[in-house]
Design a protein around this motif. Structure first.
Motif, PDB file in Angstrom:
ATOM      1  N   TYR A   4       1.222   3.241  -8.402  1.00  0.00           N
ATOM      2  CA  TYR A   4       0.931   1.862  -8.034  1.00  0.00           C
ATOM      3  C   TYR A   4      -0.553   1.624  -8.281  1.00  0.00           C
ATOM      4  O   TYR A   4      -1.316   2.561  -8.493  1.00  0.00           O
ATOM      5  N   ARG A   5      -0.959   0.379  -8.196  1.00  0.00           N
ATOM      6  CA  ARG A   5      -2.371   0.023  -8.180  1.00  0.00           C
ATOM      7  C   ARG A   5      -2.693  -0.423  -6.757  1.00  0.00           C
ATOM      8  O   ARG A   5      -1.823  -0.926  -6.041  1.00  0.00           O
ATOM      9  N   GLN A   7      -4.047  -2.957  -5.685  1.00  0.00           N
ATOM     10  CA  GLN A   7      -3.723  -4.372  -5.499  1.00  0.00           C
ATOM     11  C   GLN A   7      -2.249  -4.604  -5.166  1.00  0.00           C
ATOM     12  O   GLN A   7      -1.894  -5.648  -4.630  1.00  0.00           O
ATOM     13  N   GLN A   8      -1.390  -3.647  -5.486  1.00  0.00           N
ATOM     14  CA  GLN A   8       0.040  -3.790  -5.226  1.00  0.00           C
ATOM     15  C   GLN A   8       0.426  -3.464  -3.787  1.00  0.00           C
ATOM     16  O   GLN A   8       1.543  -3.760  -3.381  1.00  0.00           O
TER      17      GLN A   8
END
Length: 120
Positions: A4-5, A7-8
């Motif tokens: 994931y990033r 921001q996610q």
């Protein structure tokens, strides 16, 4: 392995920041690691110096700085960079490899049903 990033991640105001992507009610243990250039984590960690490192639960890596790769089951290499969140699944042999040019700084953690012993 899942990636994931940052921001996610959900906007969390209760529980822990990874609760939507990693099982466990509490962050139960973990740490901050400043990896050396080119270092491969958990090399020869297994019993008798076997090059094998697994857990019975999920482990999260939050890449705070740098670049590198995650090696899974001695077969797959996945690039990682600042802002990546990597979830290692139970039973996956895993090794974080720091780049020579831009070494990794990583927070690693496990979540479980109860708080860390220092919080009880």
């Amino acid at each position: 392995m899942r990636t994931y990033r940052l921001q996610q991640l959900a906007d969390v105001t209760e529980g822990h920041i990874l609760k939507d992507i990693m099982p466990g009610d509490y962050i139960s243990y973990g740490g901050l690691a400043f990896e050396k250039p080119g270092a491969r984590a958990h090399t020869n960690d297994g019993p008798g110096g076997i090059d094998y490192h697994v857990h019975e639960d999920c482990e999260a890596f939050l890449i705070l700085q740098g670049t590198g790769e995650v090696e899974i089951n001695k077969e797959h290499m996945y690039p990682v960079k600042t802002g990546d969140v990597v979830i290692i699944e139970p039973g996956e042999d895993h090794h974080l490899i720091s780049s020579v040019e831009d070494p990794i700084v990583v927070v690693w953690c496990h979540a479980g049903p109860s708080r860390n012993k220092n919080q009880m």
